[in-house]
Scaffold this motif. Structure first.
Motif, mmCIF file in Angstrom:
data_model
loop_
_atom_site.group_PDB
_atom_site.id
_atom_site.type_symbol
_atom_site.label_atom_id
_atom_site.label_comp_id
_atom_site.label_asym_id
_atom_site.label_seq_id
_atom_site.Cartn_x
_atom_site.Cartn_y
_atom_site.Cartn_z
ATOM 1 N N GLU A 70 0.833 -1.211 0.000
ATOM 2 C CA GLU A 70 0.000 0.000 0.000
ATOM 3 C C GLU A 70 0.866 1.260 0.000
ATOM 4 O O GLU A 70 0.525 2.249 -0.644
ATOM 5 C CB GLU A 70 -0.949 -0.016 1.197
ATOM 6 N N LYS A 71 2.008 1.231 0.715
ATOM 7 C CA LYS A 71 2.916 2.386 0.723
ATOM 8 C C LYS A 71 3.457 2.645 -0.682
ATOM 9 O O LYS A 71 3.569 3.791 -1.112
ATOM 10 C CB LYS A 71 4.077 2.148 1.693
ATOM 11 N N VAL A 72 3.781 1.583 -1.378
ATOM 12 C CA VAL A 72 4.288 1.724 -2.746
ATOM 13 C C VAL A 72 3.221 2.333 -3.640
ATOM 14 O O VAL A 72 3.473 3.271 -4.398
ATOM 15 C CB VAL A 72 4.765 0.362 -3.308
ATOM 16 N N ILE A 73 2.004 1.807 -3.544
ATOM 17 C CA ILE A 73 0.903 2.286 -4.395
ATOM 18 C C ILE A 73 0.577 3.744 -4.082
ATOM 19 O O ILE A 73 0.372 4.557 -4.982
ATOM 20 C CB ILE A 73 -0.337 1.377 -4.231
ATOM 21 N N GLU A 74 0.563 4.104 -2.788
ATOM 22 C CA GLU A 74 0.273 5.489 -2.388
ATOM 23 C C GLU A 74 1.342 6.454 -2.901
ATOM 24 O O GLU A 74 1.032 7.504 -3.459
ATOM 25 C CB GLU A 74 0.181 5.565 -0.866
ATOM 26 N N ALA A 75 2.602 6.087 -2.715
ATOM 27 C CA ALA A 75 3.698 6.954 -3.178
ATOM 28 C C ALA A 75 3.660 7.076 -4.698
ATOM 29 O O ALA A 75 3.907 8.152 -5.247
ATOM 30 C CB ALA A 75 5.038 6.399 -2.715
ATOM 31 N N ARG A 76 3.350 5.996 -5.371
ATOM 32 C CA ARG A 76 3.271 6.001 -6.839
ATOM 33 C C ARG A 76 2.204 6.980 -7.315
ATOM 34 O O ARG A 76 2.391 7.723 -8.268
ATOM 35 C CB ARG A 76 2.961 4.591 -7.347
ATOM 36 N N SER A 77 1.052 7.007 -6.642
ATOM 37 C CA SER A 77 -0.042 7.880 -7.080
ATOM 38 C C SER A 77 0.309 9.353 -6.927
ATOM 39 O O SER A 77 -0.147 10.185 -7.696
ATOM 40 C CB SER A 77 -1.324 7.550 -6.326
ATOM 41 N N ARG A 78 1.151 9.711 -5.924
ATOM 42 C CA ARG A 78 1.520 11.112 -5.707
ATOM 43 C C ARG A 78 2.662 11.551 -6.607
ATOM 44 O O ARG A 78 2.966 12.733 -6.703
ATOM 45 C CB ARG A 78 1.904 11.324 -4.245
ATOM 46 N N MET A 88 9.737 15.182 -6.409
ATOM 47 C CA MET A 88 10.967 14.540 -5.978
ATOM 48 C C MET A 88 10.826 14.025 -4.542
ATOM 49 O O MET A 88 11.396 13.000 -4.193
ATOM 50 C CB MET A 88 12.158 15.494 -6.100
ATOM 51 N N GLU A 89 10.043 14.727 -3.701
ATOM 52 C CA GLU A 89 9.786 14.231 -2.349
ATOM 53 C C GLU A 89 8.974 12.940 -2.409
ATOM 54 O O GLU A 89 9.266 11.986 -1.687
ATOM 55 C CB GLU A 89 9.066 15.296 -1.528
ATOM 56 N N ALA A 90 7.953 12.902 -3.273
ATOM 57 C CA ALA A 90 7.177 11.673 -3.464
ATOM 58 C C ALA A 90 8.074 10.570 -4.011
ATOM 59 O O ALA A 90 7.940 9.398 -3.638
ATOM 60 C CB ALA A 90 5.995 11.923 -4.404
ATOM 61 N N ASP A 91 9.009 10.941 -4.863
ATOM 62 C CA ASP A 91 9.954 9.975 -5.408
ATOM 63 C C ASP A 91 10.811 9.373 -4.298
ATOM 64 O O ASP A 91 11.064 8.170 -4.283
ATOM 65 C CB ASP A 91 10.838 10.657 -6.454
ATOM 66 N N GLY A 92 11.239 10.182 -3.345
ATOM 67 C CA GLY A 92 12.020 9.676 -2.214
ATOM 68 C C GLY A 92 11.226 8.683 -1.383
ATOM 69 O O GLY A 92 11.742 7.636 -0.970
ATOM 70 N N GLU A 93 9.945 9.001 -1.145
ATOM 71 C CA GLU A 93 9.086 8.072 -0.415
ATOM 72 C C GLU A 93 8.913 6.771 -1.191
ATOM 73 O O GLU A 93 8.924 5.687 -0.609
ATOM 74 C CB GLU A 93 7.723 8.716 -0.156
#
Length: 183
Positions: A70-78, A88-93
């Motif tokens: 779920e963390k991967v999917i959430e970060a991917r959507s942002r 780039m912050e979303a990319d770091g997450e």
């Protein structure tokens, strides 16, 4: 008197030519900044497209690892919206979440042996390297543009034609912390 007239005309021509040359250089550099960001965007999109395949591969082996997925999917959507710095912050997450998924390969030997998982892991690693290189290129291009924007006398042309400062991509503070290794 006619000599003074020619000197004034020559000075005006030199100033006009300098202004044209400098304006065109600003346009070229601004377009290089856009192109450099576009290269980052292409790599982020590539990673964005690889992630669903990776998640589906991992789901088959690690049903109870929902939180990680779920963390991967959430970060991917942002990742695909916002300013360059927000992206780039979303990319770091997303990078941190992907590391968790790759760590699952250690916990599930059959996943680690899965050719699809290995191929996706290799593709994502390659994409990470391209993102890092693209970030370096972007920051170099922005630094060159901003330097020219601030130097005299080109700053006069920059201000006259509203060439605005571009923002460098900064590394988030949590990524600056050096991990401790103990033996």
């Amino acid at each position: 008197m006619p000599v003074l007239k020619w000197i004034i005309i020559a000075i005006v021509i030199i100033v006009v030519l300098y202004a044209i040359f400098t304006y065109n250089r600003f346009v070229r550099m601004r377009n290089w900044v856009k192109e450099a960001w576009s290269q980052i965007d292409v790599q982020l999109k590539r990673r964005h497209d690889l992630i669903p395949n990776l998640v589906e591969t991992v789901k088959g082996y690690a049903q109870h690892e929902r939180e990680t997925l779920e963390k991967v999917i959430e970060a991917r959507s942002r990742l695909l919206g916002g300013s360059p710095q927000e992206r780039m912050e979303a990319d770091g997450e997303l990078q941190r979440a992907l590391k968790s998924i790759f760590a699952l390969g250690e916990a599930y030997p059959e996943l680690k042996a899965n050719q699809n998982f290995l191929h996706l892991q290799e593709e994502l690693t390659s994409t990470e390297n391209k993102v890092a290189y693209s970030r370096q290129l972007y920051n170099k291009t922005v630094a060159d543009y901003n330097t020219m924007r601030e130097q005299f006398p080109s700053n006069l042309i920059a201000n006259l034609f509203s060439f605005r400062e571009e923002q460098l991509l900064a590394t988030p503070e949590e990524e600056k912390i050096v991990p401790r290794v103990k033996f």
